[in-house]
Design an enzyme around this catalytic site. Sequence first.
Site, PDB file in Angstrom:
ATOM      1  N   HIS A 465       0.885  -1.177  -0.068  1.00 24.86           N
ATOM      2  CA  HIS A 465      -0.096  -0.121   0.166  1.00 24.86           C
ATOM      3  C   HIS A 465       0.930   1.415  -0.039  1.00 24.86           C
ATOM      4  O   HIS A 465       0.702   2.097  -0.992  1.00 24.86           O
ATOM      5  CB  HIS A 465      -0.831   0.011   1.287  1.00 24.86           C
ATOM      6  CG  HIS A 465      -1.884   1.140   1.333  1.00 24.86           C
ATOM      7  ND1 HIS A 465      -3.330   1.327   0.912  1.00 24.86           N
ATOM      8  CD2 HIS A 465      -1.644   2.649   1.983  1.00 24.86           C
ATOM      9  CE1 HIS A 465      -3.682   2.401   1.244  1.00 24.86           C
ATOM     10  NE2 HIS A 465      -2.821   3.122   1.680  1.00 24.86           N
ATOM     11  N   GLU A 466       1.957   1.482   0.979  1.00 30.11           N
ATOM     12  CA  GLU A 466       2.678   2.598   1.036  1.00 30.11           C
ATOM     13  C   GLU A 466       3.637   2.691  -0.039  1.00 30.11           C
ATOM     14  O   GLU A 466       3.748   3.707  -0.792  1.00 30.11           O
ATOM     15  CB  GLU A 466       3.573   2.594   2.200  1.00 30.11           C
ATOM     16  CG  GLU A 466       2.647   2.444   3.476  1.00 30.11           C
ATOM     17  CD  GLU A 466       1.690   3.725   3.660  1.00 30.11           C
ATOM     18  OE1 GLU A 466       1.808   4.788   2.906  1.00 30.11           O
ATOM     19  OE2 GLU A 466       0.594   3.531   4.143  1.00 30.11           O
ATOM     20  N   HIS A 469       1.841   4.454  -2.796  1.00 25.78           N
ATOM     21  CA  HIS A 469       1.877   5.898  -2.608  1.00 25.78           C
ATOM     22  C   HIS A 469       3.110   6.308  -3.126  1.00 25.78           C
ATOM     23  O   HIS A 469       3.373   7.327  -4.011  1.00 25.78           O
ATOM     24  CB  HIS A 469       1.822   6.317  -1.046  1.00 25.78           C
ATOM     25  CG  HIS A 469       0.446   6.367  -0.505  1.00 25.78           C
ATOM     26  ND1 HIS A 469      -0.638   7.055  -1.070  1.00 25.78           N
ATOM     27  CD2 HIS A 469      -0.093   5.847   0.370  1.00 25.78           C
ATOM     28  CE1 HIS A 469      -1.881   6.637  -0.511  1.00 25.78           C
ATOM     29  NE2 HIS A 469      -1.412   6.063   0.437  1.00 25.78           N
ATOM     30  N   HIS A 472       3.094   6.437  -7.001  1.00 22.15           N
ATOM     31  CA  HIS A 472       2.126   7.725  -7.445  1.00 22.15           C
ATOM     32  C   HIS A 472       3.240   9.059  -7.655  1.00 22.15           C
ATOM     33  O   HIS A 472       3.207   9.767  -8.276  1.00 22.15           O
ATOM     34  CB  HIS A 472       1.036   7.938  -6.446  1.00 22.15           C
ATOM     35  CG  HIS A 472       0.046   8.733  -7.128  1.00 22.15           C
ATOM     36  ND1 HIS A 472      -1.109   9.019  -6.276  1.00 22.15           N
ATOM     37  CD2 HIS A 472      -0.207   9.281  -8.246  1.00 22.15           C
ATOM     38  CE1 HIS A 472      -1.771   9.870  -6.733  1.00 22.15           C
ATOM     39  NE2 HIS A 472      -1.394  10.154  -8.184  1.00 22.15           N
TER      40      HIS A 472
END
Length: 665
Positions: A465-466, A469, A472
């Site tokens: 998940h991180e 980020h 992104h």
Amino acid sequence: MAEANPLLADWSGPLGTPDFASFTAADFLPALDAAIGEARAEVAAITGTAAAPTFANTIAAYERSGARLARVKRVFWMLSSAEADEAIHAIEAEVSAKLTAFGSEQSHDAALFARVKAVWAERTALTPEQARLVDNSYKGFVAGGANLDTAQQHRLAAIDERLAALGVAFGQHVLAATNAAEVTISQAQVGGIPADLLSGAAKRAADRGLAEQFVFVLDRGVYEGLLTFADDRATREAVWRGFTGRCQSGAHGNLPLIAEIVALRQERAAMLGYASFADYALEDSMARTPDAAAGLMDRVWRPGLVQARREQAELQALVDRDGGGFALEAWDWRYFADRIRRERYAYDAGAIRAHLSLEKVRAAAFAAAGRLYGLQFTRRSDVSVYQRDVAAWGVSDASGADVGLLYTDYLARAEKHGGAWMGSLRVQESMDGPVLPIVYAVANFAGASNDEALLSLDEARTLFHEFGHALHALLSDVTYPSLAGTAVARDFVEFPSKLMEHWVASPEALAGFGVPASLAAAVERAEQFGHGFATVEFLASALVDLALHRTLPPPGDIAAFEAATLAALDMPSAIGMRHRLATFTHVFDGGYASAYYSYLWSEVLDADVFAAFTERGDLFDAELAGKLRREVLARGDSRDPLDSFIAFRGRPPEEEALLRSRCLA
């Protein structure tokens, strides 16, 4: 002398990285004062020109201003959250106050706002990206009180200063309370607990001279691990009460702080013309209104609650079959759910954990990014890091060209705030030539070293998940820094990160960890069980958050409000909130106030987009991955996030994909 301050020097390390070893806590306040003075002079140059306001001499010039200040504050917030000693904690409130005061000063600069407003009025003549930047800038000034009279601006500035101080205090209380939350057990109580969790607890006990005992510090990973695996029910209850009781009272009590925070937030929103703080906070979100956010949550909450009650009945039946003689409680749920997964689906969370070493999961995340986006990650031992367990990675594309730099910081330690997060030391932009991003991903996994730490499947998802980020931010391709990477609507920013979680539990990924095919198949089957619990645990926190920021007048008794709201939701007593209000750093020391629902809204997007990959039958489909990178990840906030989604999917998102992914359809 300001020039001698290492924080004010240009970063000259490999890939333009900072030299952390040269910084001390004593450098920050003087560096901050000097950088604020420089930024103030840059703004004065904008407002002092006699030339008519244009995009170039006002908006672009404002984008360029404060570059040194941005560097100083980003380093400070990185260290204060991930490696904060007492000297950093001692100045955290003062740093926050200085930054807040300067932010108010800029928002209330009438000459600056007049120029921004003039450009905003003529924005239709600009490129779409420029118009987006101008609109965001104008709205930012309005939200900062630019349209208020002088007396109101003074009050707004005082509110913002107090809110900043309360947020710092809240976060420090949670960190201190978590470090103080311990459970000590004897050798007779260790049944079921994985060896890697026991080893750290045994060492901690031995360091204190406690023979044949085990001392656990209750960060979330340890908390969830013990609730899942500990056979001893009294141990599970002590762990649950210790973790969920943090910051409810005493020296680290946060309930009075919350009452003041929500009152000030409501006063601020009312001054700006909003009915509630939630209306203010969600105006620029994808949801747009609290009603829309609440509507989505209700449509998921109702079937989730029904499913959770079915699951509770199954768990209670297992308790009764064992002759337990007790009603299922919150400290029992994870333990008996794991029993059902093992017995019904041959799913063994402990066996999965044995295969998920931290280094393997990290390598799998990098490999997934390589297959999806052609990225390569190279360990850079020549880059300065702020702590010995942190690793620096050069990121390049398939041609070998540099993309940026990533720091990974995964192990729990006392100096680090709880949870997991991603941040940027430098954002991508190209105003005056290409500037590559420097980002960091942080978590709190238990383990003595990166090589020894083992993760649960949920913790592996957290790492992915991180990392989502981070991708992104790394793959951003915009002109202006304010529009780069993750600087998007709160209920869109979690979409790329939630999406990345899918790649960790695929049979192909599990095979790469060495998980036998039979166990990987069991994971897929067992994933169908437990969605009721997961939905209710999460949404309870999101619903309470939104309700708290819509209630007028704001409640003064926060504990009573939390209890009453849960009762009105018909919350099962055997499921606890994922985040109780007193430790809800997302909301009171983060930026998710009224917006914790964002994870669910983003899950609508991520489920819909992942369906595109499954429909192709290839989770690494090159065409789809390229389109996702081009239309979503690269775009940042250079256009409306809904437009980015539609550019990829060809239509607006559909909620049905979310309900299917949660097995609630």
